[in-house]
Scaffold this motif. Sequence first.
Motif, PDB file in Angstrom:
ATOM      1  N   ILE A 192      77.789  72.611  42.580  1.00 19.59           N
ATOM      2  CA  ILE A 192      76.710  72.938  41.747  1.00 19.59           C
ATOM      3  C   ILE A 192      76.941  74.655  41.509  1.00 19.59           C
ATOM      4  O   ILE A 192      76.302  74.771  40.654  1.00 19.59           O
ATOM      5  CB  ILE A 192      75.593  73.467  42.879  1.00 19.59           C
ATOM      6  CG1 ILE A 192      75.634  73.820  43.982  1.00 19.59           C
ATOM      7  CG2 ILE A 192      74.955  71.840  42.792  1.00 19.59           C
ATOM      8  CD1 ILE A 192      74.240  74.196  45.214  1.00 19.59           C
ATOM      9  N   GLY A 193      78.064  75.032  42.094  1.00 19.82           N
ATOM     10  CA  GLY A 193      78.424  76.572  40.932  1.00 19.82           C
ATOM     11  C   GLY A 193      79.837  76.962  41.110  1.00 19.82           C
ATOM     12  O   GLY A 193      80.987  76.405  42.546  1.00 19.82           O
ATOM     13  N   SER A 194      80.437  77.143  40.721  1.00 22.05           N
ATOM     14  CA  SER A 194      81.670  78.177  40.819  1.00 22.05           C
ATOM     15  C   SER A 194      81.871  79.241  40.358  1.00 22.05           C
ATOM     16  O   SER A 194      81.494  79.796  39.811  1.00 22.05           O
ATOM     17  CB  SER A 194      83.011  76.997  39.811  1.00 22.05           C
ATOM     18  OG  SER A 194      83.449  76.973  39.246  1.00 22.05           O
ATOM     19  N   PHE A 195      82.641  80.572  41.492  1.00 22.83           N
ATOM     20  CA  PHE A 195      82.732  82.263  41.010  1.00 22.83           C
ATOM     21  C   PHE A 195      84.087  82.403  41.761  1.00 22.83           C
ATOM     22  O   PHE A 195      84.964  81.594  42.612  1.00 22.83           O
ATOM     23  CB  PHE A 195      81.962  82.094  42.367  1.00 22.83           C
ATOM     24  CG  PHE A 195      80.616  82.028  42.398  1.00 22.83           C
ATOM     25  CD1 PHE A 195      79.529  82.351  41.417  1.00 22.83           C
ATOM     26  CD2 PHE A 195      80.069  80.886  43.174  1.00 22.83           C
ATOM     27  CE1 PHE A 195      78.464  81.781  41.598  1.00 22.83           C
ATOM     28  CE2 PHE A 195      78.150  80.309  42.489  1.00 22.83           C
ATOM     29  CZ  PHE A 195      77.604  81.048  41.744  1.00 22.83           C
ATOM     30  N   LEU A 254      67.337  69.312  42.741  1.00 16.49           N
ATOM     31  CA  LEU A 254      68.368  69.516  41.520  1.00 16.49           C
ATOM     32  C   LEU A 254      69.293  70.677  41.208  1.00 16.49           C
ATOM     33  O   LEU A 254      70.331  71.275  41.079  1.00 16.49           O
ATOM     34  CB  LEU A 254      69.687  67.796  41.922  1.00 16.49           C
ATOM     35  CG  LEU A 254      70.860  68.159  41.563  1.00 16.49           C
ATOM     36  CD1 LEU A 254      71.947  68.506  42.296  1.00 16.49           C
ATOM     37  CD2 LEU A 254      71.703  66.504  40.923  1.00 16.49           C
ATOM     38  N   LEU A 255      68.541  70.064  40.469  1.00 20.38           N
ATOM     39  CA  LEU A 255      68.419  71.058  38.863  1.00 20.38           C
ATOM     40  C   LEU A 255      68.070  72.920  39.240  1.00 20.38           C
ATOM     41  O   LEU A 255      68.615  73.999  38.575  1.00 20.38           O
ATOM     42  CB  LEU A 255      67.689  70.346  37.796  1.00 20.38           C
ATOM     43  CG  LEU A 255      67.619  71.260  36.052  1.00 20.38           C
ATOM     44  CD1 LEU A 255      69.460  70.726  35.861  1.00 20.38           C
ATOM     45  CD2 LEU A 255      67.305  70.593  34.914  1.00 20.38           C
ATOM     46  N   PHE A 265      72.302  78.956  40.930  1.00 29.03           N
ATOM     47  CA  PHE A 265      74.283  79.089  41.374  1.00 29.03           C
ATOM     48  C   PHE A 265      74.331  79.235  40.251  1.00 29.03           C
ATOM     49  O   PHE A 265      75.673  79.655  39.780  1.00 29.03           O
ATOM     50  CB  PHE A 265      74.582  78.566  42.616  1.00 29.03           C
ATOM     51  CG  PHE A 265      74.082  78.880  43.867  1.00 29.03           C
ATOM     52  CD1 PHE A 265      74.569  78.839  44.155  1.00 29.03           C
ATOM     53  CD2 PHE A 265      73.309  77.908  44.442  1.00 29.03           C
ATOM     54  CE1 PHE A 265      74.704  79.603  45.287  1.00 29.03           C
ATOM     55  CE2 PHE A 265      72.844  77.755  45.945  1.00 29.03           C
ATOM     56  CZ  PHE A 265      73.137  78.707  46.397  1.00 29.03           C
ATOM     57  N   ASN A 266      74.102  79.244  38.747  1.00 28.68           N
ATOM     58  CA  ASN A 266      74.445  79.221  37.816  1.00 28.68           C
ATOM     59  C   ASN A 266      75.022  80.158  37.187  1.00 28.68           C
ATOM     60  O   ASN A 266      74.687  81.285  36.779  1.00 28.68           O
ATOM     61  CB  ASN A 266      73.960  78.123  36.627  1.00 28.68           C
ATOM     62  CG  ASN A 266      74.074  78.277  35.065  1.00 28.68           C
ATOM     63  OD1 ASN A 266      75.633  77.948  34.915  1.00 28.68           O
ATOM     64  ND2 ASN A 266      73.186  78.346  34.046  1.00 28.68           N
ATOM     65  N   TYR A 300      79.200  77.441  34.773  1.00 26.52           N
ATOM     66  CA  TYR A 300      80.278  75.935  35.672  1.00 26.52           C
ATOM     67  C   TYR A 300      81.371  75.743  34.958  1.00 26.52           C
ATOM     68  O   TYR A 300      80.989  76.004  34.082  1.00 26.52           O
ATOM     69  CB  TYR A 300      78.872  75.179  36.009  1.00 26.52           C
ATOM     70  CG  TYR A 300      79.567  74.681  37.041  1.00 26.52           C
ATOM     71  CD1 TYR A 300      80.208  73.286  36.567  1.00 26.52           C
ATOM     72  CD2 TYR A 300      80.048  74.977  38.125  1.00 26.52           C
ATOM     73  CE1 TYR A 300      80.774  72.783  37.181  1.00 26.52           C
ATOM     74  CE2 TYR A 300      80.995  73.859  38.791  1.00 26.52           C
ATOM     75  CZ  TYR A 300      80.794  72.446  38.243  1.00 26.52           C
ATOM     76  OH  TYR A 300      81.716  71.269  39.151  1.00 26.52           O
ATOM     77  N   ALA A 301      81.573  75.208  35.279  1.00 29.31           N
ATOM     78  CA  ALA A 301      83.197  75.079  34.693  1.00 29.31           C
ATOM     79  C   ALA A 301      83.468  75.144  33.685  1.00 29.31           C
ATOM     80  O   ALA A 301      84.072  74.818  32.109  1.00 29.31           O
ATOM     81  CB  ALA A 301      83.023  73.944  34.697  1.00 29.31           C
ATOM     82  N   ASP A 302      83.908  76.624  33.865  1.00 32.71           N
ATOM     83  CA  ASP A 302      84.714  77.239  32.154  1.00 32.71           C
ATOM     84  C   ASP A 302      83.640  77.091  30.976  1.00 32.71           C
ATOM     85  O   ASP A 302      84.481  76.840  29.721  1.00 32.71           O
ATOM     86  CB  ASP A 302      86.157  77.026  32.192  1.00 32.71           C
ATOM     87  CG  ASP A 302      86.779  78.125  33.373  1.00 32.71           C
ATOM     88  OD1 ASP A 302      86.273  78.800  33.775  1.00 32.71           O
ATOM     89  OD2 ASP A 302      87.644  77.009  33.508  1.00 32.71           O
TER      90      ASP A 302
END
Length: 165
Positions: free
Chosen positions: A46-49, A96-97, A103-104, A107-109
């Motif tokens: 749900i998010g990357s950091f 889910l959204l 956490f948005n 996300y994903a470049d």
Amino acid sequence: MKDKFLCVMAQYDKETELKLKEIQKLLSDNGFVGKQTPNLPNHITIGSFDISQEELVKEKVKMVSKQFHSFDIKLNSIGLFGLDVLFIAPSVNHELLNLQQYFNNDYADGFGWTAHTTMLIDDHETIQKALPYLANNFKNFTGKIESISLYEFWPTRFILKEKLL
């Protein structure tokens, strides 16, 4: 993506995890092992950091566990990212959204976000051979998201897991 990064994951309850493991076992029993990260629980990223944000993200994960309830999720389709990744996708619901938007952070470049649980990562030829096994054996089912976890990647390092209300 950079060599090291943090990843926030929505994790399933034990029953859903077992159903997804059965599907992965079917693939494995038919010779499809893949290149996906071993020993990770099934999840929806749900998010990357950036790793420099570890303390901030840990606090967000802890806050989420006190604000969000566990929720049902319908796992109802299969999909592909190119011909490299075979996955099961949920029908995205409000819960889910809302969790993902909390956490948005682009996300994903900038490629956007697709809710999914990876079943197999491999070369094009292997994915094309594995697809019918998944397509012919997958039946829609309702699972449950019950926790949020935080991992660092490359190498894989578990940081934290919090149960939702």
